[in-house]
Design a protein around this motif. Structure first.
Motif, PDB file in Angstrom:
ATOM      1  N   LEU A  58      -5.735  67.015 112.501  1.00 59.12           N
ATOM      2  CA  LEU A  58      -4.578  66.913 111.616  1.00 59.12           C
ATOM      3  C   LEU A  58      -3.515  66.056 112.290  1.00 59.12           C
ATOM      4  O   LEU A  58      -3.164  66.284 113.446  1.00 59.12           O
ATOM      5  N   PHE A  59      -3.023  65.058 111.564  1.00 60.96           N
ATOM      6  CA  PHE A  59      -1.960  64.182 112.053  1.00 60.96           C
ATOM      7  C   PHE A  59      -0.703  64.486 111.234  1.00 60.96           C
ATOM      8  O   PHE A  59      -0.692  64.308 110.010  1.00 60.96           O
ATOM      9  N   VAL A  60       0.352  64.944 111.907  1.00 60.22           N
ATOM     10  CA  VAL A  60       1.601  65.286 111.217  1.00 60.22           C
ATOM     11  C   VAL A  60       2.692  64.349 111.718  1.00 60.22           C
ATOM     12  O   VAL A  60       2.966  64.293 112.921  1.00 60.22           O
ATOM     13  N   GLN A  61       3.298  63.615 110.807  1.00 64.25           N
ATOM     14  CA  GLN A  61       4.347  62.656 111.150  1.00 64.25           C
ATOM     15  C   GLN A  61       5.705  63.278 110.876  1.00 64.25           C
ATOM     16  O   GLN A  61       5.951  63.840 109.815  1.00 64.25           O
ATOM     17  N   TYR A  62       6.609  63.170 111.869  1.00 67.69           N
ATOM     18  CA  TYR A  62       7.954  63.721 111.763  1.00 67.69           C
ATOM     19  C   TYR A  62       8.991  62.609 111.847  1.00 67.69           C
ATOM     20  O   TYR A  62       8.814  61.626 112.566  1.00 67.69           O
ATOM     21  N   SER A  63      10.078  62.787 111.119  1.00 66.28           N
ATOM     22  CA  SER A  63      11.179  61.833 111.188  1.00 66.28           C
ATOM     23  C   SER A  63      11.976  62.064 112.464  1.00 66.28           C
ATOM     24  O   SER A  63      11.921  63.131 113.078  1.00 66.28           O
ATOM     25  N   ASP A  66      15.609  64.415 113.355  1.00 69.61           N
ATOM     26  CA  ASP A  66      15.743  65.764 112.818  1.00 69.61           C
ATOM     27  C   ASP A  66      14.441  66.555 112.769  1.00 69.61           C
ATOM     28  O   ASP A  66      14.419  67.719 112.399  1.00 69.61           O
ATOM     29  N   TRP A  67      13.321  65.915 113.142  1.00 68.22           N
ATOM     30  CA  TRP A  67      12.022  66.594 113.187  1.00 68.22           C
ATOM     31  C   TRP A  67      11.654  67.225 111.845  1.00 68.22           C
ATOM     32  O   TRP A  67      11.078  68.300 111.777  1.00 68.22           O
ATOM     33  N   GLU A  68      11.949  66.511 110.761  1.00 68.33           N
ATOM     34  CA  GLU A  68      11.493  66.931 109.447  1.00 68.33           C
ATOM     35  C   GLU A  68      10.116  66.327 109.192  1.00 68.33           C
ATOM     36  O   GLU A  68       9.894  65.145 109.471  1.00 68.33           O
ATOM     37  N   GLU A  69       9.194  67.151 108.660  1.00 71.22           N
ATOM     38  CA  GLU A  69       7.853  66.635 108.392  1.00 71.22           C
ATOM     39  C   GLU A  69       7.900  65.600 107.274  1.00 71.22           C
ATOM     40  O   GLU A  69       8.418  65.857 106.195  1.00 71.22           O
ATOM     41  N   THR A  92       9.050  53.638 113.662  1.00 75.58           N
ATOM     42  CA  THR A  92       8.718  54.462 114.824  1.00 75.58           C
ATOM     43  C   THR A  92       8.816  55.939 114.450  1.00 75.58           C
ATOM     44  O   THR A  92       9.776  56.361 113.815  1.00 75.58           O
ATOM     45  N   SER A  93       7.815  56.707 114.861  1.00 74.36           N
ATOM     46  CA  SER A  93       7.723  58.104 114.427  1.00 74.36           C
ATOM     47  C   SER A  93       7.273  59.011 115.561  1.00 74.36           C
ATOM     48  O   SER A  93       6.642  58.567 116.524  1.00 74.36           O
ATOM     49  N   ASN A  94       7.630  60.281 115.426  1.00 72.20           N
ATOM     50  CA  ASN A  94       7.015  61.344 116.227  1.00 72.20           C
ATOM     51  C   ASN A  94       5.758  61.790 115.495  1.00 72.20           C
ATOM     52  O   ASN A  94       5.815  62.098 114.302  1.00 72.20           O
ATOM     53  N   ILE A  95       4.641  61.852 116.191  1.00 70.91           N
ATOM     54  CA  ILE A  95       3.394  62.303 115.572  1.00 70.91           C
ATOM     55  C   ILE A  95       2.784  63.398 116.441  1.00 70.91           C
ATOM     56  O   ILE A  95       2.714  63.269 117.666  1.00 70.91           O
ATOM     57  N   ILE A  96       2.370  64.483 115.808  1.00 73.23           N
ATOM     58  CA  ILE A  96       1.642  65.535 116.503  1.00 73.23           C
ATOM     59  C   ILE A  96       0.205  65.526 116.001  1.00 73.23           C
ATOM     60  O   ILE A  96      -0.041  65.551 114.792  1.00 73.23           O
TER      61      ILE A  96
END
Length: 408
Positions: A58-63, A66-69, A92-96
């Motif tokens: 699962l790839f979840v991208q966050y803004s 503010d770490w909103e999905e 550019t994004s945070n991705i888990i």
């Protein structure tokens, strides 16, 4: 596409063996994994020992910040030990990246998954094993900077060590109320987990964050620590980033947040707002001129559980003398079972206006007032200026202020 059609034709013969949802995801997985790399998209290649065909990634991208999905994608593994993933990202994004095994239970972990920073056009390589999936080693993209080598090495080793301790702690927690229970072991591993830190990692990350001016990684790390710095510090640090970094996605966010931090800085006057509370009433900051106001951003966490009953006492004592509260929270989905505990029952007692920031017409307030955690306390003077802003440490100055100004 021809290859995908062949796979679909083959799978149609065996469609009764799988759920329709799984069949659709599998077909789409082939389609995306076979599509050519796009120079504006993100491409991830991974070699992961222990990964099995049928497992799900699962790839979840966050803004940011503010770490909103923003969105999520699912990939079904087709080949043991590896996967490739392509996706279009606009900035550019945070991705888990999460691993969900098909044939076994997911391993206990203190991390949701492997966290990475990614930009459009990045090609990132991940290597490691499923036992410590959150510690997958990252190369490519922003991670190509040799100045980051030691930081990444230490982060990986600390993630592995913390998960080892965490799993021991969970093991003994699960033995509670059995004849094999060892309460001393729970405390031992709890202390070990709390103390599992690297002073070297802390120091070199801080140096990188505050002194490297030509790295978007440094800008991202600084952006994620904005709550720890004052506006003057932020302004000085912002001025040292190179023009290339300031023109990047992260640089533009930093520029926007610079104005936000200035507005909410103690001593300054924050912008007026109008929001809608949980009863449909319009509430504006200007409504509270002439009174001491607490802007209270809360959520279900130990800090809020400790703070909330104390704020209720302050409100009860000083509300009729000129003290007001506006509560901001994401939503109202508090589990009803919490009413049964004396520690969490006060969370259901909201004598002030409560505003849900998840509602479309209220979403703006999270950024304009930088609600980046819980609980956040922001004390506004009768003249409309910010007096204090912070976390639980603001409770005592607030209590002292009300006692001095309103007790008589």
């Amino acid at each position: 596409i021809i290859f995908v059609k062949a796979i679909i034709k083959y799978e149609m013969k065996n469609i009764h063996k799988m759920k329709l949802e799984g069949f659709i995801i599998l077909s789409l997985t082939f389609l995306f994994s076979c599509s050519p790399k796009n120079d504006k998209g993100l491409h991830i290649d991974a070699q992961v020992e222990g990964l099995l065909a049928g497992d799900t990634i699962l790839f979840v991208q966050y803004s940011i910040p503010d770490w909103e999905e923003v969105m999520s994608d699912t990939l079904i593994i087709l080949k043991d030990g590896s996967f490739s993933f392509n996706d279009m990202i606009s900035q550019t994004s945070n991705i888990i990246v999460e691993h969900h095994p098909k044939y076994t239970q997911r391993l206990e972990s203190c991390n949701r998954g492997c966290q990475l920073y990614a930009r459009p056009g990045d090609q990132i390589q991940l290597t490691g094993n499923t036992e410590f999936f959150p510690a997958l080693h990252k190369q490519g993209g922003l991670y190509n900077d040799p100045r980051l080598n030691r930081i990444i090495e230490l982060e990986d080793s600390m993630t592995i060590e913390r998960n080892k301790i965490y799993r021991k702690m969970i093991y003994y927690i699960n033995l509670q109320n059995t004849d094999k229970a060892y309460s001393d072991s729970i405390m031992h591993y709890n202390r070990a987990y709390t103390n599992c830190r690297s002073q070297e990692l802390k120091e070199i990350t801080k140096v990188f964050r505050y002194t490297i001016n030509d790295s978007e990684y440094a800008a991202l790390e600084y952006l994620n620590r904005l709550s720890d710095v004052s506006f003057p510090e932020f302004k000085e640090r912002f001025s040292r980033f190179t023009p290339e970094i300031l023109a990047s996605t992260t640089g533009k966010i930093l520029a926007r947040m610079l104005k936000v931090k200035e507005n909410i800085e103690p001593g300054n006057m924050p912008p007026d707002f109008t929001v809608t509370d949980n009863n449909g009433n319009k509430v504006s900051l200007s409504d509270y001129r002439g009174k001491y106001l607490l802007i209270y951003h809360w959520g279900l966490c130990p800090g809020t559980i400790w703070l909330h009953p104390r704020l209720l006492e302050l409100y009860k004592e000083y509300h009729n003398k000129g003290f007001e509260v506006i509560g901001f929270t994401k939503d109202d989905n508090l589990p009803e079972i919490l009413k049964e505990s004396p520690e969490t029952q006060p969370l259901f007692d909201q004598p002030w206006h409560t505003v849900y920031t998840s509602q479309e017409n209220n979403k703006f307030i999270k950024e304009e007032y930088y609600f980046n955690g819980v609980p956040i306390l922001m004390v506004i003077s009768p003249e409309g200026k910010t007096l204090y802003r912070g976390y639980n440490e603001i409770y005592q100055p607030l209590s002292d202020l009300l006692n001095e100004k309103l007790s008589k």
